[in-house]
Design an enzyme around this catalytic site. Structure first.
Site, PDB file in Angstrom:
ATOM      1  N   ASP A  64       9.754   6.803   6.483  1.00 34.56           N
ATOM      2  CA  ASP A  64       8.713   6.629   5.474  1.00 34.56           C
ATOM      3  C   ASP A  64       7.702   5.572   5.922  1.00 34.56           C
ATOM      4  O   ASP A  64       7.273   4.739   5.133  1.00 34.56           O
ATOM      5  CB  ASP A  64       9.337   6.248   4.126  1.00 34.56           C
ATOM      6  CG  ASP A  64       8.352   6.401   2.966  1.00 34.56           C
ATOM      7  OD1 ASP A  64       7.344   7.107   3.132  1.00 34.56           O
ATOM      8  OD2 ASP A  64       8.601   5.797   1.901  1.00 34.56           O
ATOM      9  N   HIS A 102      14.491  -0.326  -2.694  1.00 38.43           N
ATOM     10  CA  HIS A 102      15.459   0.280  -1.785  1.00 38.43           C
ATOM     11  C   HIS A 102      15.430  -0.364  -0.405  1.00 38.43           C
ATOM     12  O   HIS A 102      14.517  -1.128  -0.078  1.00 38.43           O
ATOM     13  CB  HIS A 102      15.177   1.782  -1.641  1.00 38.43           C
ATOM     14  CG  HIS A 102      13.761   2.074  -1.249  1.00 38.43           C
ATOM     15  ND1 HIS A 102      12.798   2.422  -2.172  1.00 38.43           N
ATOM     16  CD2 HIS A 102      13.136   2.047  -0.051  1.00 38.43           C
ATOM     17  CE1 HIS A 102      11.636   2.594  -1.547  1.00 38.43           C
ATOM     18  NE2 HIS A 102      11.818   2.375  -0.258  1.00 38.43           N
ATOM     19  N   ARG A 205       3.178  -7.491  -2.467  1.00 40.77           N
ATOM     20  CA  ARG A 205       3.041  -6.304  -3.313  1.00 40.77           C
ATOM     21  C   ARG A 205       4.440  -5.800  -3.632  1.00 40.77           C
ATOM     22  O   ARG A 205       5.252  -5.562  -2.729  1.00 40.77           O
ATOM     23  CB  ARG A 205       2.261  -5.209  -2.581  1.00 40.77           C
ATOM     24  CG  ARG A 205       1.975  -4.003  -3.477  1.00 40.77           C
ATOM     25  CD  ARG A 205       1.280  -2.918  -2.708  1.00 40.77           C
ATOM     26  NE  ARG A 205       2.217  -2.130  -1.928  1.00 40.77           N
ATOM     27  CZ  ARG A 205       2.185  -0.807  -1.841  1.00 40.77           C
ATOM     28  NH1 ARG A 205       1.260  -0.116  -2.488  1.00 40.77           N
ATOM     29  NH2 ARG A 205       3.050  -0.168  -1.094  1.00 40.77           N
ATOM     30  N   ASP A 207       6.445  -3.113  -4.095  1.00 41.82           N
ATOM     31  CA  ASP A 207       6.372  -1.678  -3.841  1.00 41.82           C
ATOM     32  C   ASP A 207       7.409  -0.938  -4.676  1.00 41.82           C
ATOM     33  O   ASP A 207       8.586  -1.308  -4.710  1.00 41.82           O
ATOM     34  CB  ASP A 207       6.626  -1.400  -2.356  1.00 41.82           C
ATOM     35  CG  ASP A 207       6.715   0.072  -2.058  1.00 41.82           C
ATOM     36  OD1 ASP A 207       5.686   0.758  -2.188  1.00 41.82           O
ATOM     37  OD2 ASP A 207       7.820   0.542  -1.718  1.00 41.82           O
ATOM     38  N   GLU A 247       2.329  -2.555  -7.790  1.00 41.08           N
ATOM     39  CA  GLU A 247       1.882  -1.184  -7.550  1.00 41.08           C
ATOM     40  C   GLU A 247       2.556  -0.265  -8.558  1.00 41.08           C
ATOM     41  O   GLU A 247       3.771  -0.105  -8.551  1.00 41.08           O
ATOM     42  CB  GLU A 247       2.247  -0.744  -6.133  1.00 41.08           C
ATOM     43  CG  GLU A 247       1.808   0.671  -5.821  1.00 41.08           C
ATOM     44  CD  GLU A 247       2.885   1.512  -5.144  1.00 41.08           C
ATOM     45  OE1 GLU A 247       2.527   2.576  -4.619  1.00 41.08           O
ATOM     46  OE2 GLU A 247       4.056   1.119  -5.167  1.00 41.08           O
ATOM     47  N   ASP A 305      -1.201   6.028   0.505  1.00 39.65           N
ATOM     48  CA  ASP A 305      -0.557   7.088  -0.275  1.00 39.65           C
ATOM     49  C   ASP A 305      -1.523   8.187  -0.685  1.00 39.65           C
ATOM     50  O   ASP A 305      -1.114   9.139  -1.353  1.00 39.65           O
ATOM     51  CB  ASP A 305       0.095   6.496  -1.527  1.00 39.65           C
ATOM     52  CG  ASP A 305       1.396   5.780  -1.218  1.00 39.65           C
ATOM     53  OD1 ASP A 305       2.065   6.144  -0.231  1.00 39.65           O
ATOM     54  OD2 ASP A 305       1.755   4.844  -1.964  1.00 39.65           O
ATOM     55  N   GLN A 357      -1.242  11.785  -6.391  1.00 39.98           N
ATOM     56  CA  GLN A 357      -2.404  11.480  -5.563  1.00 39.98           C
ATOM     57  C   GLN A 357      -2.956  12.765  -4.960  1.00 39.98           C
ATOM     58  O   GLN A 357      -2.252  13.753  -4.805  1.00 39.98           O
ATOM     59  CB  GLN A 357      -2.029  10.530  -4.412  1.00 39.98           C
ATOM     60  CG  GLN A 357      -1.556   9.163  -4.842  1.00 39.98           C
ATOM     61  CD  GLN A 357      -0.044   9.047  -4.845  1.00 39.98           C
ATOM     62  OE1 GLN A 357       0.646   9.955  -4.424  1.00 39.98           O
ATOM     63  NE2 GLN A 357       0.463   7.936  -5.341  1.00 39.98           N
ATOM     64  N   ARG A 411       0.873  12.976   3.111  1.00 37.88           N
ATOM     65  CA  ARG A 411       0.127  11.721   3.118  1.00 37.88           C
ATOM     66  C   ARG A 411      -0.419  11.386   4.500  1.00 37.88           C
ATOM     67  O   ARG A 411      -1.331  10.570   4.628  1.00 37.88           O
ATOM     68  CB  ARG A 411       1.007  10.588   2.593  1.00 37.88           C
ATOM     69  CG  ARG A 411       1.304  10.705   1.108  1.00 37.88           C
ATOM     70  CD  ARG A 411       2.241   9.629   0.628  1.00 37.88           C
ATOM     71  NE  ARG A 411       3.566   9.763   1.218  1.00 37.88           N
ATOM     72  CZ  ARG A 411       4.562   8.929   0.967  1.00 37.88           C
ATOM     73  NH1 ARG A 411       4.376   7.894   0.159  1.00 37.88           N
ATOM     74  NH2 ARG A 411       5.746   9.111   1.522  1.00 37.88           N
TER      75      ARG A 411
END
Length: 507
Positions: A64, A102, A205, A207, A247, A305, A357, A411
């Site tokens: 990711d 995570h 941030r 996340d 976020e 994203d 998005q 993305r």
């Protein structure tokens, strides 16, 4: 102490001074590594006074794109080290991600837990089905959980002794969720925050924090329990000396609710409102948002994203700034502008009506029309709050369909990897030179130290004005079929007017 020998700075970070602009980028996709990024920020990108470096931890190129850290406390040596992050921080403010929901299934902590089970010092750190449903869950309870991807949020793992566990995996099977209420997970998050602060980071941030608290009987996304946790982790970060950016992709009321709890939130509604305005030739929805939006906003049009849009639509049983039909029209226009590509690349979460998005570059979503694009960016850079430009947007990037074809990750159309030569070429392009002129204006003109006002000039025209001591900066943005802009600047040195995009190169 961190791995590089730095000491923890416990004093709170002072709020950002001035009115500068932040760059959002990966360390490796804008020329190669942290050293190259530092060269750019000291050179052609020196008008940016801040940089948000997307995950640069071990590994930065996982499943990711770095948001699945095996070691959240170490800079990936292929990119550099903490000394280079600290060197960057001497010239501009550095924002980094705290991946709060995570860790990677390959992390030392998770592997140790699989090996030793309840004898592991990390036992309890990871969220399992039994943690949330000790007495079992009903079909209704399990399917109520909100997940940004198709399918259910569980993955089966086995301990070394053969015991099987159903581990919570909100995003990918390789991203195992933390039990953020457990003392061992809290210790982990405190350790990472400390390492970040010691490494020169001033803002974190949070996340995916909207998914971090699982509460049976709810959709477990941005609930009252989530807000309580946001307050808790924010207090911890501030204690260590960090500012907090949250976020959250949700109905705009969620941003209004969470803004007072943290230092910064995103204005994810703006891109949808601009796309709606260009598509309908109206400014009333944008003007309404200016009346109510949080003042402590990071203003974006695009990020890693994609183009955030869901925030402007209805959600959680609440009406949106735009109706479902108006949101559907935005997706349809983007599909047309990208020759159908955005519809293929954008993922619709399970039981959702539309994607979160639009997976396309913002330039592509506007049909690569330069004037329309510069009007949109001018509005972004005139908005109150702190503007943030994504590296692909800054370089006028179009959809990277080849990268998407290779990875299958939608993305990736908006995550092009620029080598040093491509970066240099893009910096010489008209679109990037015009954007850098706007960045320089926002960063340096004294009017932006003043007060902001706006007014509607007509159905398709809006005026945004900053007024300071002996200085003013007025933007008139037109959303007609042929968008246009007028910029009027005054200061002690005189005044000037811009009426054509090409004139931006002269600023």
């Amino acid at each position: 102490m961190d791995a590089q020998g730095g000491s923890v700075v416990g004093a709170a970070v002072e709020p950002r001074s001035g009115h500068g602009v932040e760059l959002l980028t990966y360390a490796d996709r804008l020329g190669g590594d942290l050293a190259r990024l530092g060269d750019l920020l000291a050179g052609p990108l020196s008008d940016f006074d801040g940089v948000h470096i997307l995950p640069f931890f071990v590994p930065y190129d996982g499943a990711d794109a770095g948001f699945d850290p095996v070691d959240h406390a170490q800079v990936d040596p292929r990119l550099g080290d903490w000394d280079q992050v600290r060197a960057l921080a001497k010239g501009c403010e550095v924002t980094a991600d705290l991946i709060v929901n995570h860790v990677s299934s390959e992390s030392a902590e998770f592997r140790d837990w699989l090996r030793l089970s309840d004898a592991s010092p990390y036992d309890g750190m990871f969220l399992t089905y039994a943690t949330v449903f000790p007495d079992g869950g009903t079909e209704q309870q399990i399917t109520a959980f909100y997940r940004p991807r198709p399918g259910l949020p569980f993955t089966a793992y086995s301990h070394a002794d053969g015991q099987r566990r159903l581990v919570w995996t909100t995003f990918l099977p390789s991203q195992v969720d933390l039990d953020v209420h457990h003392p061992r997970a809290k210790d982990y998050l405190r350790r990472i925050l400390t390492v970040l602060r010691t490494g020169g980071v001033t803002t974190v941030r949070l996340d995916a924090v909207g998914y971090a608290v699982k509460t049976p009987g709810t959709d477990s996304f941005m609930t009252a329990q989530t807000l309580d946790f946001v307050s808790e982790i924010t207090a911890l970060a501030r204690e260590i000396g960090l500012r907090v950016l949250v976020e959250v992709h949700a109905n705009y009321r969620q941003q209004l609710a969470i803004a007072p709890l943290v230092d910064l939130v995103y204005d994810f509604a703006l891109p949808a409102l601009l796309l709606h305005g260009f598509g309908t030739h109206t400014v009333d929805r944008l003007a309404h948002w200016l009346d109510i939006r949080p003042s402590n906003a990071i203003t974006v049009l695009d990020t890693h994203d994609g183009i955030g849009v869901i925030d402007a639509g209805p959600g959680g049983g609440q009406p949106g700034l735009l109706s479902l039909e108006e949101m559907t029209a935005i997706f349809a226009r983007a599909e047309t502008a990208t020759n159908g590509h955005s519809a293929i690349a954008s993922v619709v979460p399970e039981w959702a009506a539309m994607p979160h998005q639009i997976n396309a570059t913002f330039f592509s979503a506007l049909g690569a029309d330069l004037t329309t694009y510069l009007v949109a960016r001018a509005v972004q850079l005139w908005m109150p709050g702190r503007p943030q430009l994504y590296y692909v947007g800054l370089l006028g990037g179009l959809d990277d369909v080849e990268l998407f074809a290779r990875t299958g990750n939608g993305r990736d159309v908006n995550r092009h990897v620029y080598d040093a030569d491509e970066t240099a070429d893009a910096l010489r392009s008209d679109v990037t030179r015009a954007l850098l002129a706007l960045v320089r204006l926002r960063s340096n003109h004294r009017a932006f130290d003043g007060t902001f006002s706006h007014r509607v000039l007509g159905e398709d025209r809006i005026e945004l004005t900053w007024t300071g001591a002996e200085a003013s900066a007025r933007l008139e943005a037109g959303f007609a079929a042929q968008p246009d802009l007028v910029i009027e600047l005054t200061d002690a040195a005189g005044s000037g007017v811009v009426t054509e995009p090409g004139q931006l190169l002269e600023l």
